[in-house]
Scaffold this motif. Structure first.
Motif, mmCIF file in Angstrom:
data_model
loop_
_atom_site.group_PDB
_atom_site.id
_atom_site.type_symbol
_atom_site.label_atom_id
_atom_site.label_comp_id
_atom_site.label_asym_id
_atom_site.label_seq_id
_atom_site.Cartn_x
_atom_site.Cartn_y
_atom_site.Cartn_z
ATOM 1 N N PRO A 102 1.251 -0.840 0.521
ATOM 2 C CA PRO A 102 -0.245 0.368 -0.349
ATOM 3 C C PRO A 102 1.056 1.374 0.070
ATOM 4 C CG PRO A 102 -0.950 -1.874 1.415
ATOM 5 C CD PRO A 102 0.808 -1.996 0.577
ATOM 6 N N PHE A 127 -1.210 8.231 -1.229
ATOM 7 C CA PHE A 127 -2.203 8.049 -1.102
ATOM 8 C C PHE A 127 -3.006 8.926 0.273
ATOM 9 C CE2 PHE A 127 -2.113 5.482 -5.224
ATOM 10 C CZ PHE A 127 -1.874 6.393 -5.950
ATOM 11 N N ASN A 128 -2.538 8.475 1.094
ATOM 12 C CA ASN A 128 -4.059 8.583 2.331
ATOM 13 C C ASN A 128 -3.348 10.396 2.770
ATOM 14 O OD1 ASN A 128 -4.580 6.184 2.921
ATOM 15 N ND2 ASN A 128 -2.736 5.434 4.376
ATOM 16 N N ASP A 131 -8.319 12.597 1.795
ATOM 17 C CA ASP A 131 -9.608 12.259 2.266
ATOM 18 C C ASP A 131 -10.403 12.757 1.166
ATOM 19 O OD1 ASP A 131 -12.073 11.243 3.755
ATOM 20 O OD2 ASP A 131 -11.587 12.914 4.842
ATOM 21 N N ASP A 150 -11.673 1.571 -4.247
ATOM 22 C CA ASP A 150 -10.962 0.645 -3.266
ATOM 23 C C ASP A 150 -9.872 0.879 -3.616
ATOM 24 O OD1 ASP A 150 -10.765 -1.362 -1.106
ATOM 25 O OD2 ASP A 150 -10.066 -2.229 -2.812
ATOM 26 N N GLY A 180 -8.393 4.504 -2.462
ATOM 27 C CA GLY A 180 -8.657 4.857 -1.118
ATOM 28 C C GLY A 180 -9.626 5.924 -1.473
ATOM 29 N N ALA A 191 -12.074 7.383 0.639
ATOM 30 C CA ALA A 191 -13.267 7.056 1.833
ATOM 31 C C ALA A 191 -14.713 7.058 1.464
ATOM 32 C CB ALA A 191 -13.029 8.932 2.099
ATOM 33 N N SER A 248 -15.088 -3.598 0.751
ATOM 34 C CA SER A 248 -13.984 -2.926 1.264
ATOM 35 C C SER A 248 -15.029 -1.767 1.219
ATOM 36 C CB SER A 248 -13.313 -3.317 1.163
ATOM 37 O OG SER A 248 -12.658 -3.336 -0.153
ATOM 38 N N THR A 249 -15.347 -0.634 0.393
ATOM 39 C CA THR A 249 -15.564 0.647 0.247
ATOM 40 C C THR A 249 -16.990 0.943 0.383
ATOM 41 O OG1 THR A 249 -14.063 0.900 -2.007
ATOM 42 C CG2 THR A 249 -15.576 2.745 -0.962
ATOM 43 N N TYR A 282 -6.826 9.332 -9.310
ATOM 44 C CA TYR A 282 -5.800 8.525 -9.453
ATOM 45 C C TYR A 282 -4.524 10.377 -9.557
ATOM 46 C CZ TYR A 282 -5.647 3.766 -8.233
ATOM 47 O OH TYR A 282 -5.898 2.912 -7.388
ATOM 48 N N LEU A 334 -5.299 12.104 -6.038
ATOM 49 C CA LEU A 334 -4.346 11.766 -5.320
ATOM 50 C C LEU A 334 -3.405 11.835 -5.485
ATOM 51 C CD1 LEU A 334 -6.152 8.535 -4.549
ATOM 52 C CD2 LEU A 334 -6.473 10.343 -3.359
#
Length: 193
Positions: free
Chosen positions: A16, A20-21, A24, A46, A49, A51, A77-78, A169, A172
């Motif tokens: 990971p 990218f974190n 938000d 997903d 990332g 939110a 997961s999203t 992308y 981010l």
């Protein structure tokens, strides 16, 4: 026809990316039609990332079996929710401090690739619109930024799922990590910048 040779795969997962974190990012799907587009967008969300994905108006939700097929489990997961009125939702997101970024080709659009991040704009809502009619004009009226993907061919736009992926992308990647060592990923013993 019988397969020849052993099955193979070239797939190997990258670790990971912490870069990218730094943002938000939430995604608003404004009246999309295609379940396959929505599923593909969930898979991309997903991977990037994202939110939360807001399915608005007539946008199909992950409860639809065709979305499950194209998202390959990413809908699990999203985080997502259904909202009947995208305009009301966007106003709430703006009031909560999100920069409203609409992805739409208009006479006021700027290139996604020429966008300059504004300090403090790390909370963003990216809006993508209907495959035929685009984003609701009332949403465009309150958007902080209207971005477009430049086109060189005879077509004026890309598929909404492809456009969403490019925008996710690109946005981010405009916020690199403050620690340069995190901007390099080691893969199979080699650095990838």
């Amino acid at each position: 026809m019988q397969p020849v040779g052993e099955p193979y795969t070239n797939f190997s997962s990258l670790p990971p990316s912490p870069r990218f974190n730094k943002v938000d990012l939430v995604l608003v799907l404004d009246n999309l039609r295609s379940t396959l587009n929505v599923g593909s967008i969930f898979r991309t969300a997903d991977g990037g990332g994202v939110a939360h994905v807001y399915c608005c108006g007539t946008t199909p939700t992950p409860e639809h079996p065709k979305i499950k097929k194209s998202s390959l489990g990413a809908e699990l997961s999203t985080a997502w929710s259904l909202h009947r009125n995208a305009v009301d939702l966007v106003l709430q997101l703006k009031q909560a401090g999100n920069i409203i970024v609409a992805l739409e080709s208009t006479k006021h659009s700027i290139s996604l690739f020429e966008r300059k991040p504004v300090p403090g704009s790390e909370s963003m809502a990216l809006i993508v619109g209907n495959e035929i009619s685009g984003i609701d004009p009332e949403i465009l009226a309150v958007a902080d930024e209207i971005l477009a993907i430049p086109m060189s061919g005879s077509k004026v736009s890309l598929n909404v799922a492809v456009s969403a992926g490019i925008a996710i992308y690109t946005l981010l990647n405009q916020y690199p990590d403050q620690h340069p060592e995190n901007n390099q990923v080691k893969f199979s013993g080699q650095e990838i910048l």
